[in-house]
Write a protein that holds these residues in place. Structure first.
Motif, mmCIF file in Angstrom:
data_model
loop_
_atom_site.group_PDB
_atom_site.id
_atom_site.type_symbol
_atom_site.label_atom_id
_atom_site.label_comp_id
_atom_site.label_asym_id
_atom_site.label_seq_id
_atom_site.Cartn_x
_atom_site.Cartn_y
_atom_site.Cartn_z
ATOM 1 N N ASP A 1 27.873 29.640 39.779
ATOM 2 C CA ASP A 1 28.083 28.190 39.793
ATOM 3 C C ASP A 1 29.554 27.783 39.896
ATOM 4 O OD1 ASP A 1 25.373 27.692 39.627
ATOM 5 O OD2 ASP A 1 25.370 27.676 37.439
ATOM 6 N N ALA A 2 30.463 28.732 39.776
ATOM 7 C CA ALA A 2 31.893 28.406 39.841
ATOM 8 C C ALA A 2 32.356 28.355 41.300
ATOM 9 C CB ALA A 2 32.705 29.469 39.103
ATOM 10 N N SER A 3 33.354 27.551 41.551
ATOM 11 C CA SER A 3 33.951 27.581 42.886
ATOM 12 C C SER A 3 34.813 28.833 42.974
ATOM 13 C CB SER A 3 34.785 26.324 43.135
ATOM 14 O OG SER A 3 36.030 26.412 42.467
ATOM 15 N N PRO A 4 34.975 29.386 44.162
ATOM 16 C CA PRO A 4 35.810 30.586 44.295
ATOM 17 C C PRO A 4 37.235 30.374 43.791
ATOM 18 C CG PRO A 4 34.537 30.244 46.281
ATOM 19 C CD PRO A 4 34.324 29.043 45.415
ATOM 20 N N GLN A 5 37.798 29.203 44.025
ATOM 21 C CA GLN A 5 39.155 28.918 43.561
ATOM 22 C C GLN A 5 39.214 28.885 42.035
ATOM 23 O OE1 GLN A 5 37.521 27.168 45.957
ATOM 24 N NE2 GLN A 5 38.654 27.881 47.729
ATOM 25 N N ASP A 6 38.196 28.319 41.399
ATOM 26 C CA ASP A 6 38.141 28.313 39.934
ATOM 27 C C ASP A 6 38.029 29.733 39.388
ATOM 28 O OD1 ASP A 6 38.323 25.566 39.873
ATOM 29 O OD2 ASP A 6 36.181 25.236 39.500
ATOM 30 N N TRP A 7 37.253 30.563 40.075
ATOM 31 C CA TRP A 7 37.108 31.954 39.665
ATOM 32 C C TRP A 7 38.461 32.664 39.709
ATOM 33 C CZ3 TRP A 7 37.747 36.446 42.681
ATOM 34 C CH2 TRP A 7 37.367 37.628 42.058
ATOM 35 N N VAL A 8 39.206 32.451 40.798
ATOM 36 C CA VAL A 8 40.537 33.063 40.920
ATOM 37 C C VAL A 8 41.426 32.589 39.768
ATOM 38 C CG1 VAL A 8 42.659 33.138 42.299
ATOM 39 C CG2 VAL A 8 40.439 33.453 43.408
ATOM 40 N N GLN A 9 41.401 31.298 39.473
ATOM 41 C CA GLN A 9 42.226 30.771 38.381
ATOM 42 C C GLN A 9 41.813 31.344 37.028
ATOM 43 O OE1 GLN A 9 45.042 28.968 38.634
ATOM 44 N NE2 GLN A 9 44.772 29.283 40.828
#
Length: 72
Positions: free
Chosen positions: A19-27
């Motif tokens: 459910d996370a955006s890829p950018q949020d995952w990276v952060q």
């Protein structure tokens, strides 16, 4: 008929990042460890490049394979 690259990217993102955006995952990874965060950012960049250069038919086959394993 194979699915579009946009659809394939969305489905793969959902499979990988849930459910996370890829950018949020990276952060999130970056917040745990800057070294791992740098690797996560590179991984996302490679993921996006592979989606762009891979033919739709191959993406479709890849998705079918992953989702078949996922539901078993």
């Amino acid at each position: 008929m194979p699915i579009s690259k946009i659809e394939a990217k969305q489905l793969l993102q959902r499979l990988i990042f849930e459910d996370a955006s890829p950018q949020d995952w990276v952060q999130d990874v970056w917040g745990l460890s800057p070294i791992l965060g740098d690797s996560a950012a590179k991984l996302l960049e490679v993921f996006e490049a592979l989606i762009e250069c891979c033919p739709e038919e191959k993406l479709d086959n890849l998705l079918q394979s992953f989702y078949q394993d996922y539901v078993e």
